[in-house]
Design an enzyme around this catalytic site. Structure first.
Site, PDB file in Angstrom:
ATOM      1  CB  ALA A  65      26.688 -14.501 -80.398  1.00 34.83           C
ATOM      2  N   GLY A 108      30.193 -15.231 -76.276  1.00 36.54           N
ATOM      3  CA  GLY A 108      29.224 -14.391 -75.572  1.00 36.54           C
ATOM      4  C   GLY A 108      28.747 -15.032 -74.276  1.00 36.54           C
ATOM      5  CD  GLU A 111      32.274 -11.467 -75.096  1.00 36.54           C
ATOM      6  OE1 GLU A 111      31.340 -11.890 -75.808  1.00 36.54           O
ATOM      7  OE2 GLU A 111      33.130 -10.664 -75.517  1.00 36.54           O
ATOM      8  CD  GLU A 131      34.324 -14.697 -78.860  1.00 33.99           C
ATOM      9  OE1 GLU A 131      35.342 -15.298 -78.433  1.00 33.99           O
ATOM     10  OE2 GLU A 131      33.477 -14.187 -78.103  1.00 33.99           O
TER      11      GLU A 131
HETATM   12  N1  DAK Z   1      25.375 -20.806 -82.089  1.00 38.39           N
HETATM   13  C1  DAK Z   1      24.441 -21.568 -82.711  1.00 38.39           C
HETATM   14  N2  DAK Z   1      24.332 -22.896 -82.528  1.00 38.39           N
HETATM   15  C2  DAK Z   1      25.211 -23.479 -81.701  1.00 38.39           C
HETATM   16  C3  DAK Z   1      26.225 -22.747 -81.031  1.00 38.39           C
HETATM   17  C4  DAK Z   1      26.282 -21.339 -81.256  1.00 38.39           C
HETATM   18  N3  DAK Z   1      27.159 -20.526 -80.634  1.00 38.39           N
HETATM   19  N4  DAK Z   1      26.945 -23.605 -80.293  1.00 38.39           N
HETATM   20  C5  DAK Z   1      26.396 -24.817 -80.479  1.00 38.39           C
HETATM   21  N5  DAK Z   1      25.360 -24.747 -81.317  1.00 38.39           N
HETATM   22  C6  DAK Z   1      24.501 -25.843 -81.776  1.00 38.39           C
HETATM   23  C7  DAK Z   1      25.212 -26.746 -82.752  1.00 38.39           C
HETATM   24  O1  DAK Z   1      25.153 -26.196 -84.050  1.00 38.39           O
HETATM   25  C8  DAK Z   1      24.409 -28.013 -82.608  1.00 38.39           C
HETATM   26  O2  DAK Z   1      23.205 -27.854 -83.318  1.00 38.39           O
HETATM   27  P1  DAK Z   1      22.686 -29.009 -84.340  1.00 38.39           P
HETATM   28  O3  DAK Z   1      23.823 -29.244 -85.263  1.00 38.39           O
HETATM   29  O4  DAK Z   1      22.419 -30.184 -83.428  1.00 38.39           O
HETATM   30  O5  DAK Z   1      21.476 -28.422 -84.971  1.00 38.39           O
HETATM   31  C9  DAK Z   1      24.065 -28.025 -81.139  1.00 38.39           C
HETATM   32  O6  DAK Z   1      24.209 -26.686 -80.676  1.00 38.39           O
HETATM   33  C10 DAK Z   1      24.990 -28.910 -80.313  1.00 38.39           C
HETATM   34  O7  DAK Z   1      26.315 -28.524 -80.579  1.00 38.39           O
HETATM   35  P2  DAK Z   1      27.449 -29.552 -81.057  1.00 38.39           P
HETATM   36  O8  DAK Z   1      26.869 -30.680 -81.811  1.00 38.39           O
HETATM   37  O9  DAK Z   1      28.487 -28.744 -81.733  1.00 38.39           O
HETATM   38  O10 DAK Z   1      27.958 -30.090 -79.643  1.00 38.39           O
HETATM   39  P3  DAK Z   1      29.425 -30.600 -79.260  1.00 38.39           P
HETATM   40  O11 DAK Z   1      29.330 -31.162 -77.895  1.00 38.39           O
HETATM   41  O12 DAK Z   1      29.991 -31.441 -80.359  1.00 38.39           O
HETATM   42  O13 DAK Z   1      30.318 -29.262 -79.214  1.00 38.39           O
HETATM   43  C11 DAK Z   1      30.789 -26.952 -78.565  1.00 38.39           C
HETATM   44  C12 DAK Z   1      30.050 -28.290 -78.238  1.00 38.39           C
HETATM   45  C13 DAK Z   1      30.360 -25.922 -77.580  1.00 38.39           C
HETATM   46  C14 DAK Z   1      32.296 -27.213 -78.432  1.00 38.39           C
HETATM   47  C15 DAK Z   1      30.462 -26.567 -80.049  1.00 38.39           C
HETATM   48  O14 DAK Z   1      29.040 -26.556 -80.209  1.00 38.39           O
HETATM   49  C16 DAK Z   1      30.976 -25.215 -80.411  1.00 38.39           C
HETATM   50  O15 DAK Z   1      32.162 -25.048 -80.695  1.00 38.39           O
HETATM   51  N6  DAK Z   1      30.073 -24.226 -80.460  1.00 38.39           N
HETATM   52  C17 DAK Z   1      30.413 -22.876 -80.902  1.00 38.39           C
HETATM   53  C18 DAK Z   1      31.131 -22.127 -79.830  1.00 38.39           C
HETATM   54  C19 DAK Z   1      31.546 -20.761 -80.297  1.00 38.39           C
HETATM   55  O16 DAK Z   1      32.274 -20.626 -81.303  1.00 38.39           O
HETATM   56  N7  DAK Z   1      31.083 -19.712 -79.605  1.00 38.39           N
HETATM   57  C20 DAK Z   1      31.423 -18.348 -79.947  1.00 38.39           C
HETATM   58  C21 DAK Z   1      30.350 -17.790 -80.881  1.00 38.39           C
HETATM   59  S1  DAK Z   1      30.718 -16.117 -81.363  1.00 38.39           S
HETATM   60  C22 DAK Z   1      27.963  -9.101 -79.694  1.00 38.39           C
HETATM   61  C23 DAK Z   1      27.946  -9.722 -78.468  1.00 38.39           C
HETATM   62  C24 DAK Z   1      28.482 -11.018 -78.329  1.00 38.39           C
HETATM   63  C25 DAK Z   1      28.995 -11.653 -79.441  1.00 38.39           C
HETATM   64  C26 DAK Z   1      29.004 -11.036 -80.646  1.00 38.39           C
HETATM   65  C27 DAK Z   1      28.484  -9.743 -80.775  1.00 38.39           C
HETATM   66  N8  DAK Z   1      27.452  -7.741 -79.856  1.00 38.39           N
HETATM   67  C28 DAK Z   1      27.045  -7.062 -78.646  1.00 38.39           C
HETATM   68  C29 DAK Z   1      27.258  -7.176 -81.113  1.00 38.39           C
HETATM   69  C30 DAK Z   1      29.497 -13.017 -79.253  1.00 38.39           C
HETATM   70  C31 DAK Z   1      29.999 -13.752 -80.252  1.00 38.39           C
HETATM   71  C32 DAK Z   1      30.166 -15.196 -80.024  1.00 38.39           C
HETATM   72  O17 DAK Z   1      29.891 -15.725 -78.975  1.00 38.39           O
END
Ligand code: DAK
Length: 257
Positions: A65, A108, A111, A131
């Protein structure tokens, strides 16, 4: 329909939907989810698409997400029925969905891949539920579908540590149906989609429903459901054609009725 966050193409009864926000690793904001749901539902309405491939542009399938969008959300907002309904609507798509996971499938994104019926993964793909590192937990089926796919102990480790697994690990524990070289992942998924699209559409639809039934019913109920679907297919022209083609040693020409 013009889309801002996804691209859509169709050929020979299959569709490819590409999540297209590569700068943010295809993070799933509301606008992307809205477009994805409307594209899938449009295929269902229109009726000519027999199998759908879902993939991501760039180096991710989807990194979850959109964290920026979630940053200011309150608990009641996150609980809003609308957000969950989008995922439910994808779950209700009757056309087979194949995830072609080309890179990160996190949170997400993982998922969403698991919501698809099959996952074809690139060797470079990574699957994870990170998460917990944000102080939250999976909210779109991760604790349930991952556990059913790979078992309690492995799912618990992934969900509680947030550590991802590789495509090969995902294959070994049954999360994905196959792993292919990264440059071929979309072609492999399309090949699989074409193979499925060539089968009898009614049989494919009922078979998909019956397999999914295994996730939410006990064995007896599932067997009963399977039996009813099985009988029903004996009322289709495709059944007559499929069996006649076998006996006449030719390829069947299914009509989807
Ligand atoms: N959201 C927003 N931006 C993201 C992102 C994300 N999930 N993942 C990556 N980006 C952005 C980064 O901020 C960066 O943007 P800039 O800084 O260049 O502006 C760009 O994508 C490139 O990412 P990185 O620079 O971080 O790239 P790396 O290769 O260094 O790292 C990475 C890649 C995938 C390991 C890292 O980006 C990372 O850890 N990303 C976050 C992964 C994460 O935590 N995902 C879980 C998010 S929570 C719901 C349904 C679903 C959900 C919730 C509610 N309902 C039905 C209500 C789901 C929740 C989630 O998924």
């Amino acid at each position: 329909m013009p889309y801002q966050n996804i691209t859509v193409s169709t050929e020979d009864g299959i569709a490819v939907v590409t999540l297209n926000r590569p700068d943010v690793l295809n993070a799933l904001n509301q606008a992307t989810m809205d477009e994805l749901v409307s594209a899938l539902e449009e295929f269902e309405r229109e009726g000519s698409v027999r199998c759908i491939v879902l993939t991501g542009a760039g180096r991710a399938f989807a990194a979850g997400a959109d964290i920026k969008e979630m940053a200011g959300a309150s608990a009641p907002e996150m609980l809003a029925g609308y957000r969950f309904q989008q995922w439910e609507r994808i779950r209700k798509v009757t056309t087979p969905l194949i995830a072609a996971v080309n890179g990160f499938a996190l949170g997400g994104g993982c998922e969403l891949a698991m919501l698809c019926d099959m996952i074809v993964a690139a060797e470079t793909a990574q699957f994870g539920q990170p998460e917990i590192n944000l102080g939250i937990m999976p909210g779109a089926g991760g604790t349930q579908r991952l556990t059913r796919a790979i078992g309690k102990s492995r799912a618990m480790e992934m969900v509680l540590t947030g550590r991802p697994i590789s495509a090969r690990q995902a294959e070994a524990c049954g999360l994905v149906s196959r792993v292919v070289p990264a440059e071929t992942v979309l072609d492999e998924a399309k090949r699989l989609a074409k193979e499925i699209a060539a089968k009898g559409a009614v049989a494919v639809r009922l078979a998909k429903e019956a397999v999914l039934k295994a996730f939410d019913t006990h064995l007896e109920g599932g067997l009963d459901y399977e039996r009813k679907c099985f009988y029903l297919l004996f009322a289709t022209e495709d059944r007559s054609e499929g069996i006649a083609a076998f006996l006449e040693k030719r390829r069947p020409a299914f009509k989807g009725r």
